[in-house]
Structures are given as structure tokens and as C-alpha cells.
Design an enzyme around this catalytic site. Structure first.
Site, PDB file in Angstrom:
ATOM      1  N   TYR A  71       0.969  -1.193  -0.081  1.00 55.50           N
ATOM      2  CA  TYR A  71      -0.279   0.029   0.129  1.00 55.50           C
ATOM      3  C   TYR A  71       0.749   0.857  -0.453  1.00 55.50           C
ATOM      4  CZ  TYR A  71      -4.531  -2.250  -0.180  1.00 55.50           C
ATOM      5  OH  TYR A  71      -5.922  -2.833  -0.219  1.00 55.50           O
ATOM      6  N   ARG A  94     -25.946  -7.394  -8.517  1.00 55.91           N
ATOM      7  CA  ARG A  94     -24.831  -6.565  -7.649  1.00 55.91           C
ATOM      8  C   ARG A  94     -25.067  -5.868  -6.129  1.00 55.91           C
ATOM      9  NH1 ARG A  94     -25.864  -4.866 -13.242  1.00 55.91           N
ATOM     10  NH2 ARG A  94     -24.327  -5.874 -14.732  1.00 55.91           N
ATOM     11  N   HIS A 174     -23.532   7.182 -31.296  1.00 53.56           N
ATOM     12  CA  HIS A 174     -24.297   7.950 -30.275  1.00 53.56           C
ATOM     13  C   HIS A 174     -24.969   7.761 -28.938  1.00 53.56           C
ATOM     14  CE1 HIS A 174     -20.790   9.527 -32.518  1.00 53.56           C
ATOM     15  NE2 HIS A 174     -21.212   9.341 -33.179  1.00 53.56           N
ATOM     16  N   HIS A 181     -25.671   1.552 -12.393  1.00 57.35           N
ATOM     17  CA  HIS A 181     -24.928   0.205 -13.251  1.00 57.35           C
ATOM     18  C   HIS A 181     -25.431  -1.146 -12.926  1.00 57.35           C
ATOM     19  CE1 HIS A 181     -22.574  -2.744 -14.781  1.00 57.35           C
ATOM     20  NE2 HIS A 181     -21.893  -3.309 -14.014  1.00 57.35           N
TER      21      HIS A 181
HETATM   22  P1  NAD Z   1     -12.449 -12.017  -8.135  1.00 53.52           P
HETATM   23  O1  NAD Z   1     -12.667 -12.778  -6.729  1.00 53.52           O
HETATM   24  O2  NAD Z   1     -12.123 -12.477  -9.147  1.00 53.52           O
HETATM   25  O3  NAD Z   1     -11.129 -11.203  -7.619  1.00 53.52           O
HETATM   26  C1  NAD Z   1     -11.317 -10.456  -6.327  1.00 53.52           C
HETATM   27  C2  NAD Z   1     -10.424 -10.089  -5.703  1.00 53.52           C
HETATM   28  O4  NAD Z   1     -10.266  -9.328  -4.709  1.00 53.52           O
HETATM   29  C3  NAD Z   1      -9.862 -11.614  -6.009  1.00 53.52           C
HETATM   30  O5  NAD Z   1      -8.086 -11.764  -5.896  1.00 53.52           O
HETATM   31  C4  NAD Z   1      -9.244 -11.199  -3.871  1.00 53.52           C
HETATM   32  O6  NAD Z   1      -8.972 -11.870  -3.467  1.00 53.52           O
HETATM   33  C5  NAD Z   1      -9.222  -9.630  -3.999  1.00 53.52           C
HETATM   34  N1  NAD Z   1      -9.441  -8.419  -2.189  1.00 53.52           N
HETATM   35  C6  NAD Z   1     -11.002  -9.221  -1.763  1.00 53.52           C
HETATM   36  N2  NAD Z   1     -10.622  -8.626  -0.691  1.00 53.52           N
HETATM   37  C7  NAD Z   1      -9.461  -8.161  -0.517  1.00 53.52           C
HETATM   38  C8  NAD Z   1      -8.825  -6.974   0.342  1.00 53.52           C
HETATM   39  N3  NAD Z   1      -9.318  -6.515   1.226  1.00 53.52           N
HETATM   40  N4  NAD Z   1      -8.133  -6.126  -0.137  1.00 53.52           N
HETATM   41  C9  NAD Z   1      -7.560  -6.996  -1.641  1.00 53.52           C
HETATM   42  N5  NAD Z   1      -7.786  -7.536  -2.352  1.00 53.52           N
HETATM   43  C10 NAD Z   1      -8.578  -8.101  -1.896  1.00 53.52           C
HETATM   44  O7  NAD Z   1     -13.429 -11.352  -9.135  1.00 53.52           O
HETATM   45  P2  NAD Z   1     -13.732 -10.508  -9.430  1.00 53.52           P
HETATM   46  O8  NAD Z   1     -14.656 -11.232 -10.764  1.00 53.52           O
HETATM   47  O9  NAD Z   1     -12.274 -10.072 -10.474  1.00 53.52           O
HETATM   48  O10 NAD Z   1     -15.037  -8.912  -9.534  1.00 53.52           O
HETATM   49  C11 NAD Z   1     -14.440  -8.280  -9.197  1.00 53.52           C
HETATM   50  C12 NAD Z   1     -15.265  -6.907  -8.298  1.00 53.52           C
HETATM   51  O11 NAD Z   1     -16.001  -6.257 -10.379  1.00 53.52           O
HETATM   52  C13 NAD Z   1     -16.103  -7.555  -8.225  1.00 53.52           C
HETATM   53  O12 NAD Z   1     -17.214  -7.195  -7.083  1.00 53.52           O
HETATM   54  C14 NAD Z   1     -17.611  -7.774  -9.453  1.00 53.52           C
HETATM   55  O13 NAD Z   1     -19.436  -7.536  -9.203  1.00 53.52           O
HETATM   56  C15 NAD Z   1     -17.164  -5.907 -10.127  1.00 53.52           C
HETATM   57  N6  NAD Z   1     -17.286  -6.444 -11.580  1.00 53.52           N
HETATM   58  C16 NAD Z   1     -17.391  -4.991 -11.874  1.00 53.52           C
HETATM   59  C17 NAD Z   1     -18.056  -4.722 -13.186  1.00 53.52           C
HETATM   60  C18 NAD Z   1     -18.098  -3.083 -13.672  1.00 53.52           C
HETATM   61  O14 NAD Z   1     -18.917  -2.925 -14.817  1.00 53.52           O
HETATM   62  N7  NAD Z   1     -18.637  -2.103 -13.040  1.00 53.52           N
HETATM   63  C19 NAD Z   1     -17.891  -5.594 -14.239  1.00 53.52           C
HETATM   64  C20 NAD Z   1     -17.761  -6.584 -13.903  1.00 53.52           C
HETATM   65  C21 NAD Z   1     -17.496  -7.317 -12.651  1.00 53.52           C
END
Ligand code: NAD
Length: 317
Positions: A71, A94, A174, A181
Site C-alpha cells: 500500500y 449487484r 452515439h 450500473h
Molecule cells: P475475483 O474474485 O476474481 O477477484 C477479486 C479479488 O479481490 C481477489 O483476488 C481477492 O483476493 C481480492 N480481494 C478481496 N478482498 C480484498 C482486500 N480486502 N484487499 C485486497 N484484495 C482483496 O472477482 P472479479 O470477477 O475480479 O470481480 C471483482 C469485482 O468487480 C466484483 O465486485 C464484481 O462484481 C465487479 N465487476 C464490476 C463490473 C463493472 O462493470 N463495474 C463488471 C464486472 C465485475
């Protein structure tokens, strides 16, 4: 305007899961930063990912320092990209992720701040609008420097599908998805254009070939795309990885691109105290400006409902 062109650009990614690493992999070929630090609660995983990614550098056509970070490495980063947390499981919304991910964010944001970080937060973790609000509140950063991916991915899905429907390049479509989301998002069709022609006018003129009913079906397909992908392959990550790259590039290259990120509203569209997906001009300072589209009364109501839903969910934490 300040010239940032000679800056060394540094990104710290927090969360080396599917989403985070899809973004990191896309970064490899993009040459938008010179340094990428990867943090995960699973340190070994971050180390393995950094090693694996580094081995692709020789073929990437650029140079980049990639490493498992602490960090404390955030202190001089331009961007802290947060993809950490629990992802959606089949059948979950979500919003179901809220409480778990809120706890994760309290820890992450305080550790990033302790480093002296003074850059821009970019959040992808779901529910992304609420997690972005939370990051803004926990960090105390100015609202323009805390950005969520919002409906950037949904907008990309919409433009892709409209491109197919009208048989035109999606870059000449466009149109935006606005709002949460999630399930209350919507498409303001009055503001959707192919070239400079409104899609509703195209439907009226070429009735029989194109119709509003089919446009509504496209908007339904956009809204339910994540559920379909998660059912089929458990998670979505390539699309959001590219969406993150697009936003990061707009920031680091000071592009002034219009993207539907999750931005904090302070009176725009008659809404306040909410982070929500709206078209924004994105540059080195983060959100340079929220663009206020001329929504119809019905579209304004849909947007207001989505904002109210997000404010209500925010109160749950
Ligand atoms: P994932 O489980 O593959 O990865 C999550 C990672 O976070 C893991 O490696 C885990 O070890 C880590 N993690 C958990 N707690 C932690 C902490 N306290 N400190 C540091 N690291 C930590 O999940 P993913 O498929 O990569 O999804 C991640 C997020 O993205 C989810 O919330 C998912 O819903 C979101 N997402 C968002 C969108 C969007 O459009 N915004 C699209 C897809 C997924």
C-alpha cells in the site's frame, strides 16, 4: 492548460482477480503507464500475476515496471484502481454484494490514504455506484477525483448492439446507458444517434425495417447481459477490463473523452448527493464536467428513480 505529456505515469491496481487482471493485461499493450503495482489480500497471487504479466513485456512493444506492490507504493501513483471484493454469483444482483464489499473498501481506502496518495480513485467493484460514493466519503477527496466505471461498459454493450442492428460501425453510434450500473439503468432514446440522426427518427422513417419495440429489446439485452454471461461462464471481465483501460487512458492522456462514468451529482439533472452513471468529460483532473443531456420528462423520471434507488441503498451501509 498544464502539459502532462512528459510525466511518468503510475497505476496501482488493488484486486488481482479476473476483472483486475483483465485490466492489467489490457494495459500491457496500451503503453499508457510506465509503472503498474499490483496489490491483493492474497499476496502470493499478486506476486504470481506480476511475474506472469512481466513475461509478456518482451512482446508488448513497450516498457513497464510491473510488481506486487505494498500500500505504501500508492504514495506517488496517478491512479488507484480498485477491483477488489466479492463478485456476483449466478442469480445474485449487484446490490447483494453491498455489505461484504463495503467492509473490504473501508480497509482498502484507509490503507491507500495512509500512503499519502494524492491521485484519482477509479472503482470497478460492485455495486459500483455505491462503492464509488463510499470511496468518496471515506477518502474525503474532491468528487472529481473519485470515479466509478458506472455505465461505461453498459454503454459499450449498447453501442455494439445498436451497431449490429443498424449495420453501422459502433463508433458512429452515439448513445448512452444512464443511471445505476444495475437493474434501474435505462437508455434515453431521445439522445441516441446514428451519425447525427436520432434513432427514433430512423425508426419512424424506415418503419417495418426498424422499430422502437426492437430498440427496447436491445436495451433489455444490455441490462441483462451480465446475468447471461455469469450464468454461462461465472463472471464477466474482458469487457470491464477494456472499459477500465478506456477510462484510465482518458485520464492519463488528458483526453477530454466523453464516458458514462459514475460521477457525483451536485444539482445536475436536478439530482444531488449521489454517484451515478452520466456522460462526463474525462481528463487529467478526473471528471472535468458532467454533461447534462436534454432528457424528456419520462427519461428524467426514470433517471430520478434510479438516483433515489442508489441513495436508498447507500443508506443501508
Ligand atoms: P475475483 O474474485 O476474481 O477477484 C477479486 C479479488 O479481490 C481477489 O483476488 C481477492 O483476493 C481480492 N480481494 C478481496 N478482498 C480484498 C482486500 N480486502 N484487499 C485486497 N484484495 C482483496 O472477482 P472479479 O470477477 O475480479 O470481480 C471483482 C469485482 O468487480 C466484483 O465486485 C464484481 O462484481 C465487479 N465487476 C464490476 C463490473 C463493472 O462493470 N463495474 C463488471 C464486472 C465485475
Amino acid at each position: 492548460m498544464i502539459d502532462y505529456s512528459n510525466d511518468k505515469k503510475k497505476i496501482v491496481l488493488i484486486g488481482a482477480g479476473l476483472v483486475g487482471m483483465s485490466f492489467a493485461y489490457a494495459l500491457l499493450g496500451s503503453h499508457i503507464c510506465e509503472e503498474l503495482g499490483i496489490i491483493d489480500i492474497d499476496k502470493k497471487r499478486a506476486e504470481g500475476e506480476a511475474m506472469d504479466l512481466s513475461h509478456g513485456l518482451a512482446f508488448s512493444g513497450g516498457n513497464m515496471k510491473i510488481y506486487a506492490a505494498e500500500y505504501s507504493d500508492c504514495f506517488d501513483a496517478d491512479l488507484a484502481v480498485i477491483c477488489a471484493g466479492v463478485p456476483q454469483k449466478p442469480g445474485e444482483t449487484r446490490i447483494d454484494l453491498l455489505h461484504n464489499n463495503a467492509k473490504v473498501f473501508e480497509e482498502i481506502v484507509s490503507k491507500v490514504l495512509a500512503s499519502g496518495f494524492n491521485g484519482i480513485f477509479l472503482v470497478a467493484t460492485n455495486p459500483v455506484d455505491v462503492m464509488t460514493s463510499l470511496t468518496r466519503e471515506l477518502s474525503g477527496f474532491p468528487a472529481n477525483r473519485v470515479i466509478g466505471t458506472g455505465t461505461t461498459l453498459d454503454t459499450a454493450r449498447l453501442r455494439f448492439l445498436l451497431g449490429q442492428y443498424f449495420a453501422v460501425d459502433p463508433r458512429n453510434v452515439h448513445a448512452y446507458v444512464m443511471g445505476e450500473h444495475g437493474d434501474s439503468e435505462f437508455v434515453p432514446w431521445s439522445q441516441a444517434y446514428v451519425s447525427t440522426k436520432n434513432v427514433l427518427a430512423i425508426c419512424a422513417q424506415e418503419h417495418g425495417r426498424f422499430s422502437k419495440e426492437e430498440l427496447d429489446d436491445i436495451s433489455y439485452q444490455v441490462k441483462t447481459a451480465a446475468y447471461k454471461i455469469i450464468e454461462a461462464k461465472r463472471a464477466t471481465y474482458y469487457g470491464i477490463g477494456m472499459a477500465l483501460l478506456r477510462i484510465a487512458r482518458a485520464i492519463l492522456r488528458n483526453e477530454g473523452s466523453v464516458l458514462t462514468v459514475s460521477a457525483y451529482l451536485q444539482g445536475e439533472y436536478g439530482q444531488a448527493d449521489v454517484n451515478v452513471g452520466v456522460p462526463c468529460v474525462i481528463g487529467r483532473e478526473g471528471v472535468r464536467r458532467v454533461i447534462e443531456l436534454d432528457l424528456t420528462k419520462d427519461e428524467q423520471e426514470q433517471f430520478a428513480k434510479s438516483c433515489q434507488f442508489l441513495r436508498d441503498v447507500r443508506k443501508e451501509i
